[in-house]
Design a protein around this motif. Structure first.
Motif, PDB file in Angstrom:
ATOM      1  N   MET A  32       7.877 -18.911  42.942  1.00  0.00           N
ATOM      2  CA  MET A  32       6.639 -19.111  43.693  1.00  0.00           C
ATOM      3  C   MET A  32       6.862 -18.865  45.183  1.00  0.00           C
ATOM      4  SD  MET A  32       5.321 -22.575  41.728  1.00  0.00           S
ATOM      5  CE  MET A  32       3.774 -22.713  42.613  1.00  0.00           C
ATOM      6  N   GLY A  33       6.048 -18.020  45.721  1.00  0.00           N
ATOM      7  CA  GLY A  33       6.143 -17.738  47.140  1.00  0.00           C
ATOM      8  C   GLY A  33       5.089 -18.543  47.878  1.00  0.00           C
ATOM      9  N   CYS A  34       4.536 -17.976  48.882  1.00  0.00           N
ATOM     10  CA  CYS A  34       3.465 -18.626  49.623  1.00  0.00           C
ATOM     11  C   CYS A  34       3.858 -20.012  50.106  1.00  0.00           C
ATOM     12  CB  CYS A  34       2.196 -18.702  48.783  1.00  0.00           C
ATOM     13  SG  CYS A  34       1.018 -17.400  49.212  1.00  0.00           S
ATOM     14  N   GLY A  35       5.053 -20.146  50.504  1.00  0.00           N
ATOM     15  CA  GLY A  35       5.470 -21.423  51.053  1.00  0.00           C
ATOM     16  C   GLY A  35       6.021 -22.397  50.039  1.00  0.00           C
ATOM     17  N   TYR A  36       5.912 -22.063  48.752  1.00  0.00           N
ATOM     18  CA  TYR A  36       6.413 -22.973  47.731  1.00  0.00           C
ATOM     19  C   TYR A  36       7.911 -22.807  47.493  1.00  0.00           C
ATOM     20  CZ  TYR A  36       1.697 -24.479  46.745  1.00  0.00           C
ATOM     21  OH  TYR A  36       0.442 -25.024  46.863  1.00  0.00           O
ATOM     22  N   SER A  37       8.458 -21.731  47.975  1.00  0.00           N
ATOM     23  CA  SER A  37       9.906 -21.529  47.903  1.00  0.00           C
ATOM     24  C   SER A  37      10.344 -21.077  49.284  1.00  0.00           C
ATOM     25  CB  SER A  37      10.272 -20.445  46.878  1.00  0.00           C
ATOM     26  OG  SER A  37       9.905 -20.837  45.581  1.00  0.00           O
ATOM     27  N   GLY A  38      11.502 -21.495  49.681  1.00  0.00           N
ATOM     28  CA  GLY A  38      11.972 -21.091  51.001  1.00  0.00           C
ATOM     29  C   GLY A  38      13.149 -21.924  51.448  1.00  0.00           C
ATOM     30  N   LEU A  39      13.450 -21.822  52.697  1.00  0.00           N
ATOM     31  CA  LEU A  39      14.557 -22.597  53.233  1.00  0.00           C
ATOM     32  C   LEU A  39      14.336 -24.083  53.014  1.00  0.00           C
ATOM     33  CD1 LEU A  39      15.336 -20.874  56.643  1.00  0.00           C
ATOM     34  CD2 LEU A  39      16.915 -21.189  54.734  1.00  0.00           C
ATOM     35  N   ASP A  40      15.400 -24.775  52.806  1.00  0.00           N
ATOM     36  CA  ASP A  40      15.319 -26.219  52.605  1.00  0.00           C
ATOM     37  C   ASP A  40      14.951 -26.876  53.933  1.00  0.00           C
ATOM     38  OD1 ASP A  40      15.572 -28.841  51.947  1.00  0.00           O
ATOM     39  OD2 ASP A  40      17.740 -28.803  51.671  1.00  0.00           O
ATOM     40  N   GLU A  41      13.714 -27.275  54.007  1.00  0.00           N
ATOM     41  CA  GLU A  41      13.219 -27.943  55.214  1.00  0.00           C
ATOM     42  C   GLU A  41      12.556 -29.248  54.786  1.00  0.00           C
ATOM     43  OE1 GLU A  41      13.678 -27.018  58.155  1.00  0.00           O
ATOM     44  OE2 GLU A  41      14.148 -24.867  58.108  1.00  0.00           O
ATOM     45  N   PRO A  42      12.591 -30.230  55.666  1.00  0.00           N
ATOM     46  CA  PRO A  42      12.012 -31.536  55.313  1.00  0.00           C
ATOM     47  C   PRO A  42      10.576 -31.446  54.788  1.00  0.00           C
ATOM     48  CG  PRO A  42      13.286 -31.733  57.304  1.00  0.00           C
ATOM     49  CD  PRO A  42      13.221 -30.253  56.993  1.00  0.00           C
ATOM     50  N   GLY A  43       9.771 -30.591  55.399  1.00  0.00           N
ATOM     51  CA  GLY A  43       8.377 -30.489  54.985  1.00  0.00           C
ATOM     52  C   GLY A  43       8.240 -30.011  53.556  1.00  0.00           C
ATOM     53  N   LEU A  44       8.963 -28.963  53.229  1.00  0.00           N
ATOM     54  CA  LEU A  44       8.887 -28.425  51.872  1.00  0.00           C
ATOM     55  C   LEU A  44       9.527 -29.393  50.883  1.00  0.00           C
ATOM     56  CD1 LEU A  44       8.115 -26.155  49.994  1.00  0.00           C
ATOM     57  CD2 LEU A  44      10.250 -24.979  50.577  1.00  0.00           C
ATOM     58  N   ARG A  45      10.595 -30.010  51.300  1.00  0.00           N
ATOM     59  CA  ARG A  45      11.259 -30.984  50.421  1.00  0.00           C
ATOM     60  C   ARG A  45      10.320 -32.144  50.099  1.00  0.00           C
ATOM     61  NH1 ARG A  45      16.254 -32.519  48.717  1.00  0.00           N
ATOM     62  NH2 ARG A  45      17.171 -30.658  49.640  1.00  0.00           N
ATOM     63  N   ALA A  46       9.550 -32.545  51.078  1.00  0.00           N
ATOM     64  CA  ALA A  46       8.613 -33.649  50.860  1.00  0.00           C
ATOM     65  C   ALA A  46       7.571 -33.256  49.819  1.00  0.00           C
ATOM     66  CB  ALA A  46       7.937 -34.026  52.186  1.00  0.00           C
TER      67      ALA A  46
END
Lengths: 256, 167
Positions: free
Chosen positions: A233-247
């Motif tokens: 999944m793209g569109c921000g659902y996969s990417g660098l491990d960042e606190p926001g995405l991890r949350a």
């Protein structure tokens, strides 16, 4: 003549015949990959990495992208109204490990692959990977995600990732570190699974672009990777491990 | 019971060890085996990181030496028949490789036992002292000193006999 050769002479002569004299230093990223692999207790990861019998997943299509834009490439399906087509956000350039097919993994028991709780990463380049027990990778299957990059559509924008959407759509959600980048294949070691089960992910970028989802994958960096229906999944659902995405991941897949 | 493990320290040390280990292996095996054994060596080093001394080089060579020996044993098992044929066909005298940069030196090496030859390599190529060599090969430093002295003397004698010197 018996004292014609001194110890120094012998050593000099041996040095001139040194088989390693012409050995060139290993490229830095390769050295880092090696150390990262060792610290993950993962044996040799080479081109011939086929012993684990990877679960090949749908090579058919997928896509994603860089600025968070995703397009169904192989299918030529264009945009869909879901996460594949959304509005970019300020985090859009972090998203990105785009897509491909992931392994059809229906196990989804949400059990982490390591006993430790993953820690937020600052995205350093020093191989921020948690230790894994020696047996952690033994006998696990390998999930291979086939990635297809596609031309970005500037009109397609990705909204900020939503936990609810992720929970509904992701069949796999992993924290993984890029172990190696070889040609168009990025190999990632999974440390933690919110849902799904895999030990290693191989993402193949089948486009001519040297970058993956709009950014250059970097060995030793940690990523969060979600996949739906065998597509990353793209569109921000996969990417660098960042606190926001991890949350978002934590909220989507709370510990039971 | 947390084994978390000084990972950062290990990574920093391992990075420093990679090139010496690559050279060590390049001197003793083919490139493909060297690549595999390097990876295995780092893996073993990681698993045994709590045993790693402050000066880890000789320790790392010892790990690599064992890994290389294991790899060669495995290969010998796989190629047992070929090895047998090779042994039968091997000429009694050392035959230098066609691309050997110093055949006379190679012949002098061939006059040494495998252990003594390794002591000389560790002394000349890895530039280790007797105590470090002892750590690598699992002998006492005193024994290493004596054997190394004799091995060098024998090599020099052979080279002198051949009148090759080092011009």
């Amino acid at each position: 003549m018996s004292d014609g050769v001194s110890d120094g002479d012998l050593r000099d002569r041996m040095r001139r015949a040194d088989p390693a004299a012409s050995l060139r230093p290993l490229p830095e990223d390769e050295a880092r990959r090696l150390v990262a692999g060792a610290a993950l207790d993962l044996p040799v990861v080479r081109k011939s990495y086929t012993r684990r019998v990877p679960v090949l997943i749908g090579a058919a299509a997928v896509v994603a992208l860089a600025a968070g834009v995703v397009v169904l490439a192989n299918t030529g399906a264009g945009h869909s109204p879901d996460w594949r087509v959304a509005l970019p956000t300020s985090e859009s350039n972090q998203s990105g490990l785009a897509t491909g097919s992931g392994a059809p993994d229906g196990s989804g028991d949400g059990q982490p692959t390591t006993s430790g709780r993953p820690r937020p990463s600052a995205g350093t380049t020093s191989v921020p990977v948690p230790p894994v027990s020696p047996s952690a990778s033994v006998g696990r299957k390998t999930t291979v995600a086939v990635l297809t990059d596609s031309p970005q559509d500037p009109d397609v924008r990705c909204p900020k990732p939503q936990a609810g959407f992720l929970a509904e759509n992701a069949g796999m959600a992993f924290e993984a570190t890029a172990l190696k980048i070889e040609g168009n294949v990025v190999t990632l070691q999974v440390h933690h699974a919110w849902i799904g089960e895999a030990d290693v992910i191989e993402v193949r970028n089948t486009t001519a672009s040297p970058v993956l989802a709009g950014f250059a994958p970097e060995v030793g960096r940690k990523y969060l990777v979600a996949a739906a229906d065998a597509e990353v999944m793209g569109c921000g659902y996969s990417g660098l491990d960042e606190p926001g995405l991890r949350a978002v991941y934590d909220e989507a897949f709370p510990k039971r | 019971m947390d084994v978390e493990p000084r990972r950062t320290g290990f990574e920093a040390v391992a990075q420093e060890l990679i090139e010496p280990l690559r050279r060590y292996l390049a001197r003793r095996t083919d490139s493909a085996t060297a690549e595999d054994v390097l990876s295995e060596t780092l893996l073993v080093a990681w698993r045994r990181r709590t045993e790693m001394p402050a000066e880890p080089l000789a320790w790392a060579y010892a790990v690599a030496r064992n890994c290389l020996a294991n790899a060669e044993r495995a290969r010998r098992r796989q190629d047992r028949l070929l090895v047998r044929i090779w042994q039968v066909a091997r000429p009694p005298e050392y035959a230098p490789a066609r691309d050997d940069p110093d055949p006379e030196l190679a012949r002098a090496f061939a006059r040494l036992s495998a252990v003594d030859a390794e002591l000389v390599r560790l002394w000349a190529w890895e530039e280790l002292g007797p105590a470090e060599i002892a750590q690598v090969v699992g002998m006492s430093a005193n024994a290493v000193s004596i054997r190394l002295h004799r091995a060098r003397k024998k090599m020099k004698s052979v080279l002198d006999e051949e009148g090759s010197g080092h011009e």
